[in-house]
Design a protein around this motif. Sequence first.
Motif, PDB file in Angstrom:
ATOM      1  N   VAL A   1      10.960 -19.929 -19.123  1.00 55.66           N
ATOM      2  CA  VAL A   1      11.238 -20.223 -17.717  1.00 55.66           C
ATOM      3  C   VAL A   1      12.474 -21.099 -17.678  1.00 55.66           C
ATOM      4  N   GLU A   2      13.486 -20.652 -16.936  1.00 56.68           N
ATOM      5  CA  GLU A   2      14.707 -21.441 -16.865  1.00 56.68           C
ATOM      6  C   GLU A   2      14.942 -21.869 -15.430  1.00 56.68           C
TER       7      GLU A   2
ATOM      8  N   LEU B   1       2.220 -17.643 -15.510  1.00 54.43           N
ATOM      9  CA  LEU B   1       2.513 -17.076 -16.827  1.00 54.43           C
ATOM     10  C   LEU B   1       1.395 -17.421 -17.811  1.00 54.43           C
ATOM     11  N   ALA B   2       0.968 -18.691 -17.788  1.00 51.20           N
ATOM     12  CA  ALA B   2      -0.078 -19.116 -18.716  1.00 51.20           C
ATOM     13  C   ALA B   2      -1.385 -18.401 -18.398  1.00 51.20           C
TER      14      ALA B   2
ATOM     15  N   GLU C   1       8.157 -24.166  -9.685  1.00 54.05           N
ATOM     16  CA  GLU C   1       8.227 -24.086 -11.145  1.00 54.05           C
ATOM     17  C   GLU C   1       6.826 -24.168 -11.749  1.00 54.05           C
ATOM     18  N   ALA C   2       6.014 -25.091 -11.191  1.00 49.08           N
ATOM     19  CA  ALA C   2       4.644 -25.237 -11.684  1.00 49.08           C
ATOM     20  C   ALA C   2       3.864 -23.951 -11.438  1.00 49.08           C
TER      21      ALA C   2
ATOM     22  N   ALA D   1       2.326 -17.160 -21.733  1.00 50.23           N
ATOM     23  CA  ALA D   1       2.852 -18.518 -21.883  1.00 50.23           C
ATOM     24  C   ALA D   1       4.149 -18.537 -22.686  1.00 50.23           C
TER      25      ALA D   1
ATOM     26  N   ARG E   1       4.931 -21.349 -14.012  1.00 52.10           N
ATOM     27  CA  ARG E   1       4.395 -21.647 -15.355  1.00 52.10           C
ATOM     28  C   ARG E   1       2.891 -21.384 -15.409  1.00 52.10           C
ATOM     29  N   HIS E   2       2.223 -21.770 -14.346  1.00 51.35           N
ATOM     30  CA  HIS E   2       0.783 -21.559 -14.258  1.00 51.35           C
ATOM     31  C   HIS E   2       0.433 -20.078 -14.326  1.00 51.35           C
TER      32      HIS E   2
ATOM     33  N   GLN F   1      12.185 -12.982 -19.099  1.00 56.51           N
ATOM     34  CA  GLN F   1      12.454 -14.359 -18.716  1.00 56.51           C
ATOM     35  C   GLN F   1      12.222 -14.506 -17.216  1.00 56.51           C
TER      36      GLN F   1
END
Lengths: 236, 460
Positions: free
Chosen positions: B334-335, B324-325, B317-318, B330, B321-322, B370
């Motif tokens: 994220v689900e 994407l950012a 997950e991290a 960002a 997210r990383h 998504q």
Amino acid sequence: MSVRLLVLEDDDGIRTSVTMALEDEGYEVTGHPSAEEALRDPSLGEVDLHLVDLMLGGMDGYSFIREVRRRSDVPIIVLSAKGDTHDIVAALEAGADDYVTKPFEIKEVSARLRALRRRPPTRSAEQTADAPDVVVLDAENGPLVLDTGAAVLRRGEEVVHLTVTEYHLLRELAASAGRVLSRQVLLERVWDHGYFGDERIVDVHVRRLRTKVEVTASDPRLVVTVRGLGYRLDPQ
Amino acid sequence: MRPAAGRLGIRATSTASFALLALVVSTLLAVGTYLTARHYLVGQREATATRQAFVDAALLREGLLTAGSSVSDVLDETSPPPGAVVLVDRSGQWYTSSLETGEADVPADVRAAAAQGRASRAWTTLAGGPAVVVGVPVPAVGVAVYEISPTTELQSTLRTLAVVLAAFAAGTTAVGALLGGSASARTLAPLRDVASAAAAIAAGRMTTRLPDTSDPDLAVIVGSFNSMVEALEERMQRDARFAADVAHELRSPVTTLMTSVTVLRSAQGRDPERQRAAADLVDREVRRLHRSLEHLLELGRLDAGVLERDPEPMDLEALVRHTLADTGRAHVGVEVVGPLTPVEGSKPQLHRALVNLLENADRHGGGVEQVLLRSGSGSVEVLVVDRGPGVPDAERSRVFDRFSRIGSRGSTPGTGLGLSLVAETVRAHGGRVWVEETPGGGATFVIGLPAGGDGAEGGS
């Protein structure tokens, strides 16, 4: 009125840069990313010369060339990253007049353009003096007559349809009737190609020309192959 | 493949084994035959000698019972077979049918047996050859009759038999060697075919195949050889196609660059608008060239089976997210569905795989909508969802091939390698990747990584 070019190329960068570069040389350029879009262009009939990429999404370059050939005799230059014999021969047989492989110098493209755009020279006093306007190629069948004054080929009363390149080729052969012209010489005279030109271009065009001027294309009498040397036109 | 010095080849070994086997078997047979024959023949000879002795003894008895006849007269009347000698002992007085043979030629134990009234038989030597001695006591006339029968003809028969059998054994051994030689030559013939086919292939004649065979033993070799060559040929064709595709892929940006530079030159100082347009093109194409090269390098690494780093436990997950950012996304949701099993892998490579999926969504799916994370059976899945036109069923496995282009290239063509890089990265992690339809339209690319990371491998 400036010369109108159509550039059919799906790669955005190439299309944009080639369009700009040819505009700089004074041409009027229309770019299209797909064959379908180019064929829908209402001004397609007014194009003086086509520059066509072979690998396109959707309808490919070969089909586009055939479609254009069905409608007109304007010169077509293939721009392709494919350099294989069968790709080139297939494009030429579809009706292309010449090809340039990527990556190319735009100078090379414009040189080819000029060679194909070269109109049959208008009658000059000099020409009238030593060469007749009308050459009888085949007295028995037709007769088949090349009228260099009007730039047409007639069999009897009927006009035989030739593309610009085919006409140039026939005129060169007729001007040296009875003498062998090497492929190299024909490449230089008809296509303005230098020493490294591709002789297959000559072969494919001779093949196409034969289907129009010979009585039986598979048994050529008028434009004969001289093995190892080149081609010769023998007036019948 | 070089034969070790001093070692025998298959043919020599097989020839020698066949010869040895033939030698042993034929020798055993010959010896057995000889012994049996000798036993039988000797038995026969002894029986004959014994019968003859009894006949002669009976004759002597008859003769001696006739009044007035002397032993020597009666002895003359006996007709022993040629070479046989009859001796008569009448109370120490010896009579013999042959001058060269006397009392001394009768072995003592035979004489002793006769003295005790027993008939007996023994072997002795007569004139340098073996002979059978039979002693028969004839008490009625007070004599002992001895008959010595030489067995020279038996000996010569046995000698002939021995010679014949030995010759037979030697012949069998030679035939065995020949058979071994030719059998191994026949067995090795297909190997020679394989060798010449392999040489032809090495010389570049890739269409060389071994002819089909109905021999079930050879069919296995022929089959695997041919399929090996086919795999090799396919591999070579794939490599050649890949090289051609790479060349093609690099030609386009180079063409644009060359042409744009021409435009740039001629617009210099005259037309700032055109100059900027050409410079933008140069900028874009240089980036594209750069990206192509990066992708090719990455593909080379993956082909070599190298994970950039040892797999490490990571928080998917991290990572998502990383990524994407990091790529200015960002805002993308994220689900996470349910608890995620931990996975292992190479962070930088999975990061790049994700970037490739996101760029693919930009290019063909109108941008990522998504990202979903969920635990599957034995795996953890990352779903990149877009709302674009989706991928037609027929193209779903092909999209992951190198340089497969589905649909038109659009205004910002990719390198044609992005999705194949994703596929190969995930494969190197022991996982798999696929594309499905987003419910309600669009494409969903799924990366499935093995849970616990036990499938991660540095290379294969």
